[in-house]
Scaffold this motif. Sequence first.
Motif, PDB file in Angstrom:
ATOM      1  N   GLU A 196     -15.896  53.785  16.537  1.00 12.56           N
ATOM      2  CA  GLU A 196     -15.198  54.687  15.615  1.00 12.56           C
ATOM      3  C   GLU A 196     -13.763  54.962  16.035  1.00 12.56           C
ATOM      4  OE1 GLU A 196     -16.994  58.315  14.205  1.00 12.56           O
ATOM      5  OE2 GLU A 196     -19.008  57.435  14.303  1.00 12.56           O
ATOM      6  N   GLU A 197     -13.543  55.060  17.336  1.00  6.04           N
ATOM      7  CA  GLU A 197     -12.194  55.389  17.808  1.00  6.04           C
ATOM      8  C   GLU A 197     -11.190  54.314  17.394  1.00  6.04           C
ATOM      9  OE1 GLU A 197      -9.825  56.424  21.984  1.00  6.04           O
ATOM     10  OE2 GLU A 197     -12.014  56.331  21.958  1.00  6.04           O
ATOM     11  N   ARG A 198     -11.565  53.060  17.588  1.00  5.48           N
ATOM     12  CA  ARG A 198     -10.664  51.981  17.171  1.00  5.48           C
ATOM     13  C   ARG A 198     -10.567  51.912  15.645  1.00  5.48           C
ATOM     14  NH1 ARG A 198     -11.077  46.466  15.711  1.00  5.48           N
ATOM     15  NH2 ARG A 198      -9.001  45.513  15.824  1.00  5.48           N
ATOM     16  N   ALA A 199     -11.683  52.140  14.959  1.00  4.11           N
ATOM     17  CA  ALA A 199     -11.670  52.111  13.499  1.00  4.11           C
ATOM     18  C   ALA A 199     -10.645  53.098  12.948  1.00  4.11           C
ATOM     19  CB  ALA A 199     -13.057  52.427  12.941  1.00  4.11           C
ATOM     20  N   VAL A 200     -10.659  54.319  13.461  1.00  9.27           N
ATOM     21  CA  VAL A 200      -9.726  55.346  12.978  1.00  9.27           C
ATOM     22  C   VAL A 200      -8.283  54.925  13.238  1.00  9.27           C
ATOM     23  CG1 VAL A 200      -8.924  57.709  13.345  1.00  9.27           C
ATOM     24  CG2 VAL A 200     -11.378  57.238  13.152  1.00  9.27           C
ATOM     25  N   ALA A 201      -8.012  54.391  14.421  1.00 10.94           N
ATOM     26  CA  ALA A 201      -6.644  53.981  14.761  1.00 10.94           C
ATOM     27  C   ALA A 201      -6.176  52.835  13.881  1.00 10.94           C
ATOM     28  CB  ALA A 201      -6.580  53.578  16.240  1.00 10.94           C
ATOM     29  N   VAL A 202      -7.052  51.861  13.668  1.00 16.37           N
ATOM     30  CA  VAL A 202      -6.690  50.677  12.876  1.00 16.37           C
ATOM     31  C   VAL A 202      -6.525  51.035  11.399  1.00 16.37           C
ATOM     32  CG1 VAL A 202      -7.583  48.484  12.007  1.00 16.37           C
ATOM     33  CG2 VAL A 202      -7.706  48.996  14.446  1.00 16.37           C
ATOM     34  N   LEU A 203      -7.505  51.743  10.854  1.00 13.67           N
ATOM     35  CA  LEU A 203      -7.469  52.044   9.425  1.00 13.67           C
ATOM     36  C   LEU A 203      -6.347  53.013   9.079  1.00 13.67           C
ATOM     37  CD1 LEU A 203     -11.304  52.246   8.692  1.00 13.67           C
ATOM     38  CD2 LEU A 203      -9.735  50.337   8.289  1.00 13.67           C
ATOM     39  N   GLY A 223     -14.030  56.426   9.071  1.00 13.92           N
ATOM     40  CA  GLY A 223     -12.937  55.467   8.982  1.00 13.92           C
ATOM     41  C   GLY A 223     -11.562  56.076   9.173  1.00 13.92           C
ATOM     42  N   LEU A 224     -11.379  57.297   8.686  1.00 17.46           N
ATOM     43  CA  LEU A 224     -10.061  57.935   8.779  1.00 17.46           C
ATOM     44  C   LEU A 224     -10.032  59.119   9.731  1.00 17.46           C
ATOM     45  CD1 LEU A 224      -8.696  57.905   5.105  1.00 17.46           C
ATOM     46  CD2 LEU A 224      -8.293  56.273   6.948  1.00 17.46           C
ATOM     47  N   GLY A 225     -11.202  59.481  10.285  1.00 16.33           N
ATOM     48  CA  GLY A 225     -11.233  60.614  11.199  1.00 16.33           C
ATOM     49  C   GLY A 225     -11.010  61.942  10.512  1.00 16.33           C
ATOM     50  N   ILE A 226     -11.330  62.023   9.227  1.00 13.77           N
ATOM     51  CA  ILE A 226     -11.194  63.270   8.473  1.00 13.77           C
ATOM     52  C   ILE A 226     -12.395  64.163   8.783  1.00 13.77           C
ATOM     53  CG2 ILE A 226     -11.020  64.295   6.164  1.00 13.77           C
ATOM     54  CD1 ILE A 226      -8.602  62.586   6.909  1.00 13.77           C
ATOM     55  N   PRO A 227     -12.179  65.430   9.128  1.00 16.87           N
ATOM     56  CA  PRO A 227     -13.320  66.317   9.409  1.00 16.87           C
ATOM     57  C   PRO A 227     -14.252  66.419   8.210  1.00 16.87           C
ATOM     58  CG  PRO A 227     -11.248  67.342  10.083  1.00 16.87           C
ATOM     59  CD  PRO A 227     -10.885  66.115   9.313  1.00 16.87           C
ATOM     60  N   GLY A 228     -15.512  66.653   8.489  1.00 10.78           N
ATOM     61  CA  GLY A 228     -16.489  66.802   7.428  1.00 10.78           C
ATOM     62  C   GLY A 228     -16.171  67.981   6.537  1.00 10.78           C
ATOM     63  N   PRO A 229     -16.688  67.976   5.307  1.00  9.87           N
ATOM     64  CA  PRO A 229     -16.372  69.034   4.349  1.00  9.87           C
ATOM     65  C   PRO A 229     -16.908  70.385   4.795  1.00  9.87           C
ATOM     66  CG  PRO A 229     -18.169  67.672   3.536  1.00  9.87           C
ATOM     67  CD  PRO A 229     -17.644  66.989   4.767  1.00  9.87           C
ATOM     68  N   GLU A 230     -16.159  71.426   4.474  1.00 12.52           N
ATOM     69  CA  GLU A 230     -16.614  72.787   4.781  1.00 12.52           C
ATOM     70  C   GLU A 230     -17.751  73.203   3.861  1.00 12.52           C
ATOM     71  OE1 GLU A 230     -13.355  75.469   4.713  1.00 12.52           O
ATOM     72  OE2 GLU A 230     -12.213  74.417   6.253  1.00 12.52           O
ATOM     73  N   VAL A 231     -17.730  72.679   2.630  1.00 10.48           N
ATOM     74  CA  VAL A 231     -18.778  72.993   1.658  1.00 10.48           C
ATOM     75  C   VAL A 231     -19.783  71.852   1.636  1.00 10.48           C
ATOM     76  CG1 VAL A 231     -19.271  73.491  -0.757  1.00 10.48           C
ATOM     77  CG2 VAL A 231     -17.128  74.291   0.258  1.00 10.48           C
ATOM     78  N   ALA A 232     -21.010  72.142   1.975  1.00  9.33           N
ATOM     79  CA  ALA A 232     -22.044  71.111   1.981  1.00  9.33           C
ATOM     80  C   ALA A 232     -22.426  70.753   0.547  1.00  9.33           C
ATOM     81  CB  ALA A 232     -23.269  71.597   2.746  1.00  9.33           C
TER      82      ALA A 232
END
Length: 360
Positions: A196-203, A223-232
């Motif tokens: 995942e770490e490389r995926a986020v950097a590359v993408l 893929g982008l390292g975006i935090p999960g949603p606050e609203v489930a």
Amino acid sequence: MSTGLNIRKDGALDFLSLGALIHRLDPGIIPFRKATECKIHVSGGEFNCAANLADCFGLNTAIASAMVDYPVGALIAERVRAMGVKPFYKQFKHNGVNGPNMATVYSDQGLGVRGPVVFYNRSNEAAAQLKPGDFDWKAIFATGVRWFHSGGIFAALSPTTAEVIIEAMQAAKEAGAVTSFDLNYRAKLWNISGGEERAVAVLDRIVKNVDVLVGNEEDLQKGLGIPGPEVAAKSKLDPSAFFGMIDTVVKKHPHVKIVATTLREVHSTNRHSWGAVAWINGKTYMSPTVELDVHDRVGGGDGYASGFFYGLLTGESPEESVKLGWAHGALLTTFPGDTTMATVDQVRAFAKGGSARIQR
């Protein structure tokens, strides 16, 4: 409502994609370990969009990819021609023993409570050896290309494939083409190429060049390292979690004009609830929901992207573009294989609320 995209009106190619071509061995509902025969489907997440747009929607499309001079390559090249897609190939010579190879994907469809299974053999894959400089992007884009597309599957194949995407994206932007990217996060592929770490950097580097992004909540998170949603989300069909992440995506990548994805609630292998959504230049759009009887689910997401891109390329409204993508993706799950067998008339009829009544 403006989409925020500046789509050129003409060009020799309506759509060009960059990615790996593969062949999928499909024993149908038989588990692979018990299979005695298989169907062969030619595919590739990036190719599927070009094939769908050519065969169903009648657009001029092309694929930039690797091709190997052995019988499997010849089979794949024949299917590319059959779908009406123009090839730009980097040619590789097979050594008669261990490659380079055209990748093989193995799958069985599952049935009822038994889910589908997919695994790969991408050993010594020719497409993974593609590197910057292998394609003359200046010459390709000089003929006029309206839309350029690639995806996360190709990006994950090797350290050089992501660089090819960035090279092509930059050439596309210079030539005035709209650029799109399907995150298509595949853990199996990224796990052997940095995780995942490389995926986020590359993408992240790739998406800096992207106008239209395709991906669900998992794609955005992993893929982008975006935090999960606050609203489930209340269910897989609830778009609130997806839309709840868009502000973060756009804050990180303010040049992105569109983010789109499908919504799928799987009741059994052959029964899905199906919807689609898009965030387009600050506004949200959602398709109807339909209950699908699924024959083969592989390629449904690419089917949505294809129909959605078609709507945007032909000047349809954002609402209609989402519905065309949703309708085409739904129809694609009723066919064997990864690419379309639908007609544009069938897609438009379904998008307007058509039914499965017999056509006489």
